[in-house]
Design a protein around this motif. Structure first.
Motif, PDB file in Angstrom:
ATOM      1  N   PHE A 143       1.417   0.787 -13.461  1.00  0.00           N
ATOM      2  CA  PHE A 143       1.949   1.505 -12.301  1.00  0.00           C
ATOM      3  C   PHE A 143       0.837   2.135 -11.459  1.00  0.00           C
ATOM      4  N   GLY A 144      -0.257   2.542 -12.084  1.00  0.00           N
ATOM      5  CA  GLY A 144      -1.403   3.055 -11.327  1.00  0.00           C
ATOM      6  C   GLY A 144      -2.030   1.979 -10.458  1.00  0.00           C
ATOM      7  N   SER A 145      -2.137   0.773 -11.006  1.00  0.00           N
ATOM      8  CA  SER A 145      -2.686  -0.340 -10.223  1.00  0.00           C
ATOM      9  C   SER A 145      -1.784  -0.688  -9.046  1.00  0.00           C
ATOM     10  N   VAL A 146      -0.472  -0.687  -9.293  1.00  0.00           N
ATOM     11  CA  VAL A 146       0.474  -0.968  -8.215  1.00  0.00           C
ATOM     12  C   VAL A 146       0.377   0.104  -7.129  1.00  0.00           C
ATOM     13  N   ALA A 147       0.280   1.372  -7.542  1.00  0.00           N
ATOM     14  CA  ALA A 147       0.183   2.463  -6.564  1.00  0.00           C
ATOM     15  C   ALA A 147      -1.111   2.360  -5.757  1.00  0.00           C
ATOM     16  N   ALA A 148      -2.229   2.095  -6.425  1.00  0.00           N
ATOM     17  CA  ALA A 148      -3.509   1.968  -5.712  1.00  0.00           C
ATOM     18  C   ALA A 148      -3.474   0.792  -4.740  1.00  0.00           C
ATOM     19  N   GLY A 149      -2.925  -0.332  -5.186  1.00  0.00           N
ATOM     20  CA  GLY A 149      -2.803  -1.487  -4.294  1.00  0.00           C
ATOM     21  C   GLY A 149      -1.893  -1.203  -3.117  1.00  0.00           C
ATOM     22  N   GLY A 150      -0.803  -0.483  -3.365  1.00  0.00           N
ATOM     23  CA  GLY A 150       0.113  -0.124  -2.288  1.00  0.00           C
ATOM     24  C   GLY A 150      -0.535   0.768  -1.255  1.00  0.00           C
ATOM     25  N   VAL A 151      -1.303   1.755  -1.719  1.00  0.00           N
ATOM     26  CA  VAL A 151      -2.008   2.645  -0.785  1.00  0.00           C
ATOM     27  C   VAL A 151      -3.025   1.847   0.018  1.00  0.00           C
ATOM     28  N   GLY A 152      -3.763   0.955  -0.657  1.00  0.00           N
ATOM     29  CA  GLY A 152      -4.738   0.129   0.051  1.00  0.00           C
ATOM     30  C   GLY A 152      -4.084  -0.729   1.124  1.00  0.00           C
ATOM     31  N   LEU A 153      -2.961  -1.363   0.780  1.00  0.00           N
ATOM     32  CA  LEU A 153      -2.252  -2.187   1.763  1.00  0.00           C
ATOM     33  C   LEU A 153      -1.698  -1.345   2.902  1.00  0.00           C
ATOM     34  N   LEU A 154      -1.196  -0.173   2.581  1.00  0.00           N
ATOM     35  CA  LEU A 154      -0.664   0.715   3.615  1.00  0.00           C
ATOM     36  C   LEU A 154      -1.766   1.145   4.583  1.00  0.00           C
ATOM     37  N   VAL A 155      -2.912   1.513   4.054  1.00  0.00           N
ATOM     38  CA  VAL A 155      -4.023   1.945   4.909  1.00  0.00           C
ATOM     39  C   VAL A 155      -4.521   0.777   5.760  1.00  0.00           C
ATOM     40  N   LEU A 156      -4.694  -0.382   5.149  1.00  0.00           N
ATOM     41  CA  LEU A 156      -5.176  -1.538   5.914  1.00  0.00           C
ATOM     42  C   LEU A 156      -4.148  -1.986   6.942  1.00  0.00           C
ATOM     43  N   GLY A 157      -2.861  -1.878   6.610  1.00  0.00           N
ATOM     44  CA  GLY A 157      -1.812  -2.183   7.580  1.00  0.00           C
ATOM     45  C   GLY A 157      -1.842  -1.212   8.753  1.00  0.00           C
ATOM     46  N   GLY A 158      -2.077   0.068   8.465  1.00  0.00           N
ATOM     47  CA  GLY A 158      -2.196   1.066   9.532  1.00  0.00           C
ATOM     48  C   GLY A 158      -3.393   0.789  10.417  1.00  0.00           C
ATOM     49  N   ARG A 159      -4.519   0.421   9.794  1.00  0.00           N
ATOM     50  CA  ARG A 159      -5.721   0.084  10.561  1.00  0.00           C
ATOM     51  C   ARG A 159      -5.440  -1.118  11.461  1.00  0.00           C
TER      52      ARG A 159
END
Length: 190
Positions: A143-159
């Motif tokens: 679940f930590g890996s999923v959360a970290a990946g989700g945050v990364g995708l969210l930030v890159l999507g925002g960028r």
């Protein structure tokens, strides 16, 4: 639209637009959030899930139960889930003296009438055996890996969204400037 010169948005340049500076700050912020924020969220999630998994069964206790039917000879669950155990009907007596029945995980092939150990929560409800520390750690990592990946995708999507909006604004500005300057080309002034 990419450039071959790195970090050009941070240098002094008479052609640099305000949108270029904005994009440079967005890229920097996204990089910091992906490099620092995503691992921090992943670690916090992993620790939280592991603690929650281990503390969920803190008030559970074991009880002795009797099988009311023969257990299946082998697990019918694809992939050998449930640690190689099968579900079978069991009967146990609660601390108040009332009889209860339910389905619990037992060893495959156990005969009717055999005793087995079951897990009960603080309300006396039948539960599967609690997670081991290794299982809790594995759940935390997942679940930590999923959360970290989700945050990364969210930030890159925002960028990406900010860059798309800036590119549209720049194209609009370019179109307006071209509409003003374009008609003057080809006309000679004396």
């Amino acid at each position: 639209m990419s450039t071959k010169v790195r970090l050009w948005r941070w240098r002094r340049n008479p052609l640099k637009r305000r949108s270029d500076v904005t994009e440079a700050w967005v890229v920097l912020a996204a990089g910091v959030l992906v490099a620092v924020g995503a691992p921090a969220v992943g670690a916090a999630t992993a620790i939280g899930v592991e603690d929650a998994t281990l503390s969920a069964s803190q008030n559970w206790h074991t009880a002795s139960a009797v099988l009311t039917q023969d257990a299946a000879a082998e697990s019918t669950v694809y992939g050998g889930s449930d640690s190689g155990k099968v579900r079978a009907s069991v009967r146990w007596t609660a601390s108040g003296g009332t009889a209860h029945t339910g389905k619990a995980l037992v060893k495959p092939g156990t005969d009717s009438g055999a005793r087995t150990t079951i897990w009960l929560d603080e309300h006396g409800a039948l539960k599967d055996p609690p997670a081991t520390p290794a299982e809790a750690t594995a759940q935390g990592i997942f679940f930590g890996s999923v959360a970290a990946g989700g945050v990364g995708l969210l930030v890159l999507g925002g960028r990406w969204a900010v860059r798309l909006r800036l590119d549209r604004r720049r194209a609009g500005e370019w179109e307006n400037e071209w509409a003003e300057v374009g008609p003057k080309w080809g006309h000679r002034t004396a």
